[in-house]
Design a protein around this motif. Sequence first.
Motif, PDB file in Angstrom:
ATOM      1  N   GLU A 100       7.040  15.035   1.143  1.00  0.00           N
ATOM      2  CA  GLU A 100       6.221  14.225   0.245  1.00  0.00           C
ATOM      3  C   GLU A 100       6.709  14.397  -1.188  1.00  0.00           C
ATOM      4  O   GLU A 100       7.028  15.505  -1.623  1.00  0.00           O
ATOM      5  N   PHE A 101       6.771  13.301  -1.911  1.00  0.00           N
ATOM      6  CA  PHE A 101       7.067  13.360  -3.342  1.00  0.00           C
ATOM      7  C   PHE A 101       6.516  12.109  -4.003  1.00  0.00           C
ATOM      8  O   PHE A 101       5.875  11.280  -3.336  1.00  0.00           O
ATOM      9  N   GLY A 102       6.740  11.963  -5.295  1.00  0.00           N
ATOM     10  CA  GLY A 102       6.085  10.906  -6.055  1.00  0.00           C
ATOM     11  C   GLY A 102       6.241   9.520  -5.473  1.00  0.00           C
ATOM     12  O   GLY A 102       5.276   8.750  -5.379  1.00  0.00           O
ATOM     13  N   ALA A 103       7.458   9.178  -5.056  1.00  0.00           N
ATOM     14  CA  ALA A 103       7.711   7.830  -4.557  1.00  0.00           C
ATOM     15  C   ALA A 103       7.010   7.563  -3.240  1.00  0.00           C
ATOM     16  O   ALA A 103       6.648   6.424  -2.944  1.00  0.00           O
ATOM     17  N   LYS A 104       6.819   8.584  -2.417  1.00  0.00           N
ATOM     18  CA  LYS A 104       6.179   8.401  -1.117  1.00  0.00           C
ATOM     19  C   LYS A 104       4.670   8.602  -1.165  1.00  0.00           C
ATOM     20  O   LYS A 104       3.929   7.949  -0.433  1.00  0.00           O
ATOM     21  N   SER A 105       4.228   9.505  -2.019  1.00  0.00           N
ATOM     22  CA  SER A 105       2.823   9.916  -1.980  1.00  0.00           C
ATOM     23  C   SER A 105       1.954   9.242  -3.032  1.00  0.00           C
ATOM     24  O   SER A 105       0.798   8.920  -2.766  1.00  0.00           O
ATOM     25  N   ALA A 106       2.491   9.040  -4.242  1.00  0.00           N
ATOM     26  CA  ALA A 106       1.706   8.474  -5.337  1.00  0.00           C
ATOM     27  C   ALA A 106       2.027   7.008  -5.601  1.00  0.00           C
ATOM     28  O   ALA A 106       1.145   6.215  -5.941  1.00  0.00           O
ATOM     29  N   GLN A 107       3.296   6.628  -5.438  1.00  0.00           N
ATOM     30  CA  GLN A 107       3.690   5.260  -5.782  1.00  0.00           C
ATOM     31  C   GLN A 107       3.048   4.185  -4.902  1.00  0.00           C
ATOM     32  O   GLN A 107       2.731   3.103  -5.406  1.00  0.00           O
ATOM     33  N   PRO A 108       2.801   4.427  -3.591  1.00  0.00           N
ATOM     34  CA  PRO A 108       2.168   3.364  -2.802  1.00  0.00           C
ATOM     35  C   PRO A 108       0.834   2.890  -3.379  1.00  0.00           C
ATOM     36  O   PRO A 108       0.528   1.698  -3.329  1.00  0.00           O
ATOM     37  N   ALA A 109       0.043   3.810  -3.929  1.00  0.00           N
ATOM     38  CA  ALA A 109      -1.226   3.405  -4.550  1.00  0.00           C
ATOM     39  C   ALA A 109      -0.958   2.567  -5.789  1.00  0.00           C
ATOM     40  O   ALA A 109      -1.653   1.571  -6.049  1.00  0.00           O
ATOM     41  N   TRP A 110       0.054   2.963  -6.567  1.00  0.00           N
ATOM     42  CA  TRP A 110       0.411   2.206  -7.783  1.00  0.00           C
ATOM     43  C   TRP A 110       0.842   0.793  -7.412  1.00  0.00           C
ATOM     44  O   TRP A 110       0.436  -0.183  -8.049  1.00  0.00           O
ATOM     45  N   ILE A 111       1.649   0.671  -6.382  1.00  0.00           N
ATOM     46  CA  ILE A 111       2.128  -0.648  -5.954  1.00  0.00           C
ATOM     47  C   ILE A 111       0.966  -1.520  -5.495  1.00  0.00           C
ATOM     48  O   ILE A 111       0.863  -2.698  -5.857  1.00  0.00           O
ATOM     49  N   ALA A 112       0.060  -0.925  -4.681  1.00  0.00           N
ATOM     50  CA  ALA A 112      -1.082  -1.695  -4.173  1.00  0.00           C
ATOM     51  C   ALA A 112      -1.962  -2.190  -5.316  1.00  0.00           C
ATOM     52  O   ALA A 112      -2.449  -3.324  -5.308  1.00  0.00           O
ATOM     53  N   PHE A 113      -2.161  -1.353  -6.315  1.00  0.00           N
ATOM     54  CA  PHE A 113      -2.995  -1.752  -7.455  1.00  0.00           C
ATOM     55  C   PHE A 113      -2.303  -2.820  -8.292  1.00  0.00           C
ATOM     56  O   PHE A 113      -2.896  -3.850  -8.638  1.00  0.00           O
ATOM     57  N   MET A 114      -1.031  -2.589  -8.625  1.00  0.00           N
ATOM     58  CA  MET A 114      -0.334  -3.526  -9.499  1.00  0.00           C
ATOM     59  C   MET A 114      -0.121  -4.881  -8.834  1.00  0.00           C
ATOM     60  O   MET A 114      -0.017  -5.902  -9.521  1.00  0.00           O
ATOM     61  N   LYS A 115      -0.070  -4.899  -7.528  1.00  0.00           N
ATOM     62  CA  LYS A 115       0.048  -6.184  -6.829  1.00  0.00           C
ATOM     63  C   LYS A 115      -1.135  -7.084  -7.170  1.00  0.00           C
ATOM     64  O   LYS A 115      -0.983  -8.294  -7.383  1.00  0.00           O
ATOM     65  N   VAL A 116      -2.324  -6.488  -7.253  1.00  0.00           N
ATOM     66  CA  VAL A 116      -3.521  -7.249  -7.622  1.00  0.00           C
ATOM     67  C   VAL A 116      -3.565  -7.484  -9.132  1.00  0.00           C
ATOM     68  O   VAL A 116      -3.854  -8.587  -9.595  1.00  0.00           O
ATOM     69  N   ALA A 117      -3.253  -6.446  -9.897  1.00  0.00           N
ATOM     70  CA  ALA A 117      -3.404  -6.516 -11.347  1.00  0.00           C
ATOM     71  C   ALA A 117      -2.449  -7.520 -11.982  1.00  0.00           C
ATOM     72  O   ALA A 117      -2.777  -8.148 -13.002  1.00  0.00           O
ATOM     73  N   LEU A 118      -1.264  -7.690 -11.403  1.00  0.00           N
ATOM     74  CA  LEU A 118      -0.252  -8.550 -12.018  1.00  0.00           C
ATOM     75  C   LEU A 118      -0.231  -9.962 -11.460  1.00  0.00           C
ATOM     76  O   LEU A 118       0.514 -10.816 -11.974  1.00  0.00           O
ATOM     77  N   GLU A 119      -1.030 -10.229 -10.433  1.00  0.00           N
ATOM     78  CA  GLU A 119      -0.917 -11.528  -9.775  1.00  0.00           C
ATOM     79  C   GLU A 119      -1.287 -12.700 -10.679  1.00  0.00           C
ATOM     80  O   GLU A 119      -0.797 -13.811 -10.476  1.00  0.00           O
ATOM     81  N   ASP A 120      -2.122 -12.471 -11.661  1.00  0.00           N
ATOM     82  CA  ASP A 120      -2.507 -13.559 -12.577  1.00  0.00           C
ATOM     83  C   ASP A 120      -1.782 -13.480 -13.914  1.00  0.00           C
ATOM     84  O   ASP A 120      -2.076 -14.245 -14.828  1.00  0.00           O
ATOM     85  N   GLN A 121      -0.850 -12.539 -14.046  1.00  0.00           N
ATOM     86  CA  GLN A 121      -0.130 -12.385 -15.311  1.00  0.00           C
ATOM     87  C   GLN A 121       1.265 -12.980 -15.201  1.00  0.00           C
ATOM     88  O   GLN A 121       1.974 -12.775 -14.213  1.00  0.00           O
ATOM     89  N   ASN A 122       1.649 -13.712 -16.219  1.00  0.00           N
ATOM     90  CA  ASN A 122       2.987 -14.279 -16.258  1.00  0.00           C
ATOM     91  C   ASN A 122       4.036 -13.184 -16.390  1.00  0.00           C
ATOM     92  O   ASN A 122       3.775 -12.106 -16.950  1.00  0.00           O
TER      93      ASN A 122
END
Length: 843
Positions: A755-777
Amino acid sequence: MFSLKNLLKISFIVIFLLSLATFILYLNLRDELPNVNSLKDVQWQTPMQIYSSDGLLISQFGEKKREPIPLEQVPQQLIDALLATEDDRFYLHFGVDPIGMTRAVLGQLMGQNKGGASTITMQVARNFFLTREQTYIRKIREIFLSFHIESLLTKDEILSLYINKIALGHRTFGFAAAAQVYYGKELSELSLAQIAVLAGLPKAPSTLNPIRSPQRAKARRNVVLQRMLVSDYISEEEYLEAKSAPITAKKHGAEIELDAPYVAEMAHQKMLERYGKEQAYTNGYKVYTTVSAKLQTAAQQAVTENLFNYDQRHGYRGAIASLRAKNNEQDQQSDTSIAITPLSSEEIEQTLNSVVSYQNLIPAVVTKVDEQSVEITLKNQQIAQINWPGLSWARAFISDQKQDTPPKTAGEILQYGDVILVVQNPNGDYKLSQLPQASAAMVSISPDNGAIQAAVGGFSFKQSQFNRVTQAKRQVGSNIKPFIYSAALENGYTLASLVNDAPINQWDKSAGIVWRPKNSPETYAGPMRVRLALAQSKNVIAVRLLKSVGLDNIIDHLSAFGFSPDELPRNESLALGSASLTPLEVATGFATFANGGFLIEPYLIDRIENSEGEVVYQANPALACQPCTSEVEPLLEPTKVETNKLKPTQIKEAERVISPQNAFLIADALNSAIWGADWSVADGWQGTGWRARTLNRRDIAGKTGTTNEAKDAWFSGFSKHLVTTSWIGFDDPSRNLGQTVYNNNLGKNQITGKEFGAKSAQPAWIAFMKVALEDQNVEPFEPPAEIVSVRIDKATGKLTTSTNKTSQFEYFKLGTAPTEYVSQDSSSDILDGSGTKQEEELF
């Protein structure tokens, strides 16, 4: 025998003496009576409410539940019920009802209870100024105060005070709050039967309330209905219908519209600091935070799902409990003959009611085990099925480092009578689950002004109120490297500078040992450009840069990003992330790269309104802009009237702490951590954050972080207008995040290995940013003034005229671009980390 004339004389004398005694008593008590003038401007003690930026209720704080409403909004049936039950001559008397008082006095003389003869006015006097002690002197004070109140206020004003002040049980005050607590409705939504229940409460709210004593509440309700019928407020048909209605009351809390308890508590603490406990809990403040429902919900879901995924790939720790054990004697005789007493519905229901569950975890009992499925019983005797896709993940947990072999049958996982936790998938199917043991946090802020957009301080506030966003100082690992590299760019380095990626062996005199910082993974590439070194998170290069710049200079530079220099370790391990920071501090630091070099201050409360809807506080954060416009008007809800707006506030400019060129170069290098630092390599691994490519956004940048022994894992990343930090780890510092092996029951996309940052912490970041950025140009990081781009040789960082795979364009601050062209033999052009050409390994 007395004549009528004598009787009248005696009556006159008695009345005169009573009046004289009453007047003398009034003179003696007058100075002790409270001043009722305060009733003209009553400040209702109402709870504090916390809202999202889009007006959804997050939480409510305050012991007294009250929702004051004007009399014109009170349903007429409630007014009729109160008048019929409490004071049917309210609009006729002068504060004291002579008929009711006479009846009560005669009753006392005759030894019969004819009631206390308290009018609504007298109850207002008691509720505002007196106690409920049963004494004659209190009753006399009550009468005198009633006279004062009647002379000061109109009947409607008195009735309004009564409706909003009266205690009605379960810490509710006033009928609007009682409607919400007992029925979860507005007053206007109540039926006649429900109104009658509430109207019966003033007599004895503790013994007549419909939650504690439904039978007594029903009897009292029927009395109210009978009096309404006699007084012609309702018809016979309405009376019979309401009388036959069941008691439907149950405890309702505040109608929470957005689940964000960590945000609520953060705002709560800020309000206590600003106003103190008494004012904050009673003045009816409405606190509007900067978080939005969309982003907060996305953050909560991302953190929760990521924790479940981490926890489940490490294995199943078993059922919570077992309601049935094997009969040992029969089990010894035959492996297949096992006597199990069937579970009763009462036993199942009692067990499920005792299980504490968190978030979307649902308690269940296994009531049948088939080959690759189980039948479960949920609350209310609901029967459901968990099929093999919902079970197959559950290989046994051995340790954080090791898992058992994947199961092949349901019987290897669960037994009849097991008490378990399950989750329901969006398609309605159930899946075996468990309470995660690891913790996590996520915070997202605006780099433009510091507004906190979302904050999740753990898996469940109910489980732990410790807010890891603001309270957990954890080692940040490689999340510190962008700040180290930023210092290097200020001290002679460029993104094209070559630093040797080779092992370090350094004698530590103080410890008497050799310090050998290592890369992770432990591979070394030799001379490497700074851009690629940051993208690939090379540990030894970060150490070499720190040594070259100097520890004191590094600490001074890091303090510019808001990190306290007193909390930064004063040794070279700082380059590897030995500093302990909170996720909010980390996100704040990264915001400086996103906004072009400004230090912003995170804030959560946008504005505060008082109970009248007037804005009493409006945030005026310093903005990351230079130059800024001269004035800015605070944003208010469109529904608020113009008079609520504060005067335009002079804009505040955030402090610039690094140059726009430095901020851009680091942001662009962190973009390479996701998208790669070499255009000619199509699919090769070039950066630790490559998994974020699934977002298909070229305008994002980020950095992974993993501490020694993987006790903490991080990912911090940003777009131009949103910075988000994700952290995962154990609250128990002795545990690390461990590793997992491949589970044959699951698909090929599963996470395995250390386990390390890319496997353990980044998936949550990706899931959040997918929603957060969907309406941003898409907004790429544009080079500021005094940034130039030149073609360099990838091996040496020097200028080149080649246009093949040996070259690429690189950004430089004006005046720092290379001036020499690459020669055929470039071995002497390698920098060692001290800014000089390398002749031999120094360490």
